[in-house]
Design an enzyme around this catalytic site. Structure first.
Site, PDB file in Angstrom:
ATOM      1  N   LYS A   1      -2.401 -14.975  -3.075  1.00 11.16           N
ATOM      2  CA  LYS A   1      -1.387 -14.798  -2.038  1.00 11.16           C
ATOM      3  C   LYS A   1      -2.028 -15.095  -0.691  1.00 11.16           C
ATOM      4  O   LYS A   1      -3.021 -14.462  -0.318  1.00 11.16           O
ATOM      5  CB  LYS A   1      -0.839 -13.369  -2.084  1.00 11.16           C
ATOM      6  CG  LYS A   1       0.366 -13.094  -1.197  1.00 11.16           C
ATOM      7  CD  LYS A   1       0.974 -11.745  -1.588  1.00 11.16           C
ATOM      8  CE  LYS A   1       2.272 -11.464  -0.846  1.00 11.16           C
ATOM      9  NZ  LYS A   1       2.051 -11.028   0.532  1.00 11.16           N
TER      10      LYS A   1
ATOM     11  N   ALA B  26       9.045  -7.187  -0.073  1.00  6.73           N
ATOM     12  CA  ALA B  26       8.307  -5.937   0.146  1.00  6.73           C
ATOM     13  C   ALA B  26       9.224  -4.937   0.829  1.00  6.73           C
ATOM     14  O   ALA B  26       9.679  -3.970   0.232  1.00  6.73           O
ATOM     15  CB  ALA B  26       7.048  -6.192   0.978  1.00  6.73           C
TER      16      ALA B  26
ATOM     17  N   CYS C  59      -4.425 -10.576   3.887  1.00  9.04           N
ATOM     18  CA  CYS C  59      -4.469  -9.360   4.705  1.00  9.04           C
ATOM     19  C   CYS C  59      -5.191  -9.630   6.021  1.00  9.04           C
ATOM     20  O   CYS C  59      -6.345 -10.064   6.021  1.00  9.04           O
ATOM     21  CB  CYS C  59      -5.173  -8.237   3.953  1.00  9.04           C
ATOM     22  SG  CYS C  59      -5.314  -6.711   4.913  1.00  9.04           S
TER      23      CYS C  59
ATOM     24  N   GLN D 136      -3.192  -6.684  -8.003  1.00  3.72           N
ATOM     25  CA  GLN D 136      -3.722  -7.399  -6.845  1.00  3.72           C
ATOM     26  C   GLN D 136      -5.111  -6.894  -6.506  1.00  3.72           C
ATOM     27  O   GLN D 136      -5.351  -5.695  -6.370  1.00  3.72           O
ATOM     28  CB  GLN D 136      -2.830  -7.292  -5.613  1.00  3.72           C
ATOM     29  CG  GLN D 136      -3.321  -8.279  -4.549  1.00  3.72           C
ATOM     30  CD  GLN D 136      -2.540  -8.287  -3.278  1.00  3.72           C
ATOM     31  OE1 GLN D 136      -2.493  -7.291  -2.584  1.00  3.72           O
ATOM     32  NE2 GLN D 136      -1.942  -9.432  -2.931  1.00  3.72           N
TER      33      GLN D 136
ATOM     34  N   VAL E 249       0.836  -1.191   0.000  1.00  2.00           N
ATOM     35  CA  VAL E 249       0.000   0.000   0.000  1.00  2.00           C
ATOM     36  C   VAL E 249       0.875   1.247   0.000  1.00  2.00           C
ATOM     37  O   VAL E 249       1.873   1.315   0.711  1.00  2.00           O
ATOM     38  CB  VAL E 249      -0.938  -0.011   1.228  1.00  2.00           C
ATOM     39  CG1 VAL E 249      -1.544   1.359   1.461  1.00  2.00           C
ATOM     40  CG2 VAL E 249      -2.020  -1.043   1.034  1.00  2.00           C
TER      41      VAL E 249
ATOM     42  N   GLU F   9      -2.936  -3.553  -3.350  1.00  2.00           N
ATOM     43  CA  GLU F   9      -4.286  -4.106  -3.413  1.00  2.00           C
ATOM     44  C   GLU F   9      -5.308  -3.026  -3.766  1.00  2.00           C
ATOM     45  O   GLU F   9      -5.287  -1.926  -3.215  1.00  2.00           O
ATOM     46  CB  GLU F   9      -4.655  -4.743  -2.075  1.00  2.00           C
ATOM     47  CG  GLU F   9      -6.071  -5.328  -2.079  1.00  2.00           C
ATOM     48  CD  GLU F   9      -6.560  -5.682  -0.692  1.00  2.00           C
ATOM     49  OE1 GLU F   9      -6.093  -5.056   0.289  1.00  2.00           O
ATOM     50  OE2 GLU F   9      -7.422  -6.571  -0.569  1.00  2.00           O
TER      51      GLU F   9
END
Length: 378
Positions: free
Chosen positions: A160, A245, A121, A92, A26, A49
């Site tokens: 994922k 990430a 998430c 995503q 994000v 996302e």
């Protein structure tokens, strides 16, 4: 399945083999970071996302000068991309419904290389909406969404997930996912309740790799902070590919086989890319302050206080570059625009989730740019 279809599926699966990928993040994983990561050697890049209902009904607009493709809704950007990443960007998607997921996917299908369903998430917003990690506890819904996408889009589909504490429960889930026809599976090697500061459970991935069909690529996510970690992770776990990430958030040149370059140099290149793509200033500033290495320096303080691209470029010795770029927009030396003055035209749900991100990447709203954002901690 015809021979032609089998060949297409194998071609798609090959995209996910032997690679080093940028994970969805994000705010940080927006267009400049993705393009810069590709420039440094990333094989594929995941978008942040996007919730399905946010992208449905958006209008596709192309800036022929910059090449940026923007999906606009109610005057705000929901998603931006560029032809340079057309064959490399995986969109995503956050969704809890097969039909809505398909409508969202069809909206951007022409501009992306694949779709990835976020099933990891752990944030309350996603779980309450039946998305993210909630899907892991509802495998019928999860597999229903994947099946709908696999059967109806023209690009590969992946998902994922995280792991369960119960290894057998994890294996039962991944076997069901494999049956949907997905082209790849990414596993964040932490449980839903684990925090990023807790060591990723790489030792749990080997059973996943052995528990799915040999043809299905399995991508490791979690605790990859340097290029040397890539081969080590694959050797330990048997993973097909590796995703990072926080390593890329700190220095996107992590994708260089020859090693990272000085972070200050990557900071300058990031700002160049952000200006060229007319990325919203607030977003650029947030990502930049995550990368900048010396938070006690006067330079960091100066960058933190900037409110425009002009001031930011001035701090980094990019005054002439800035003038040249923005003069192209106006045909004169007048470079004043909304984005230049800090307006953020991005759109989307107020709460979103980065599956492999620290708390700063999952804050509910854009940070106050006058205050230093929290640093990403390893």
């Amino acid at each position: 399945m015809t021979v032609e279809q089998e060949g297409q599926e194998e071609t798609w699966r090959n995209r996910y083999r032997g690679g080093f990928f940028l994970a969805p993040m994000v705010r940080i994983g927006t267009l400049p970071m993705r393009l810069l990561s590709l420039q440094y050697g990333a094989d594929l890049v995941w978008s942040p996302e996007t919730i399905d209902k946010s992208i449905i009904g958006s209008e596709r607009q192309v800036n022929h000068q910059t090449g940026v493709i923007s999906y606009m809704k109610e005057g705000k950007e929901v998603f931006t991309t560029h032809a340079d990443e057309r064959d490399k960007v995986v969109f995503q998607l956050g969704s809890a419904d097969p039909e809505t997921a398909l409508l969202a996917a069809r909206t951007v299908e022409r501009d992306v290389a694949g779709f990835d369903l976020n099933c990891g998430c752990p944030k309350r917003f996603s779980i309450q909406g039946g998305m993210g990690a909630a899907l892991m506890s509802d495998p019928d819904r999860l597999c229903g969404i994947l099946t709908k996408l696999v059967q109806n889009v023209s690009v590969p589909v992946s998902c994922k997930i995280r792991i369960f504490e119960d290894e057998e429960k994890t294996l039962a889930l991944v076997r069901r996912i494999a049956e949907t026809g997905v082209s790849a599976l990414t596993v964040h090697c932490r449980t839903k309740d684990m925090r990023p500061r807790e060591k990723a459970l790489w030792d749990r991935l080997n059973s996943v790799v052995n528990g799915v069909p040999d043809h299905l690529p399995v991508i490791l996510n979690g605790d990859v902070f340097a290029y040397v970690d890539v081969e080590r992770a694959k050797e330990i776990t048997g993973a097909t590919s590796v995703m990072t990430a926080r390593g890329a958030a700190a220095n996107p040149s992590i994708f260089r086989p020859d090693g990272t370059i000085d972070t200050i140099e990557t900071v300058v290149e990031y700002v160049r890319m952000a200006v060229r793509t007319r990325n919203p200033f607030h977003n650029t500033k947030y990502a930049l302050l995550q990368m900048y290495p010396d938070t006690r320096s006067q330079k960091y303080v100066d960058i933190r206080s900037t409110k425009t691209y002009e001031a930011m470029c001035g701090c980094l010795g990019l005054q002439q570059f800035y003038q040249d770029e923005w003069a192209q927009d106006t045909g004169s030396g007048d470079v004043g625009t909304n984005q230049l003055n800090g307006a953020d035209t991005r759109q989307g749900p107020k709460k979103r989730c980065a599956d492999d991100a620290e708390e700063p990447l999952t804050a509910d709203n854009e940070p106050d740019v006058e205050a230093p954002p929290k640093r990403v901690k390893e």
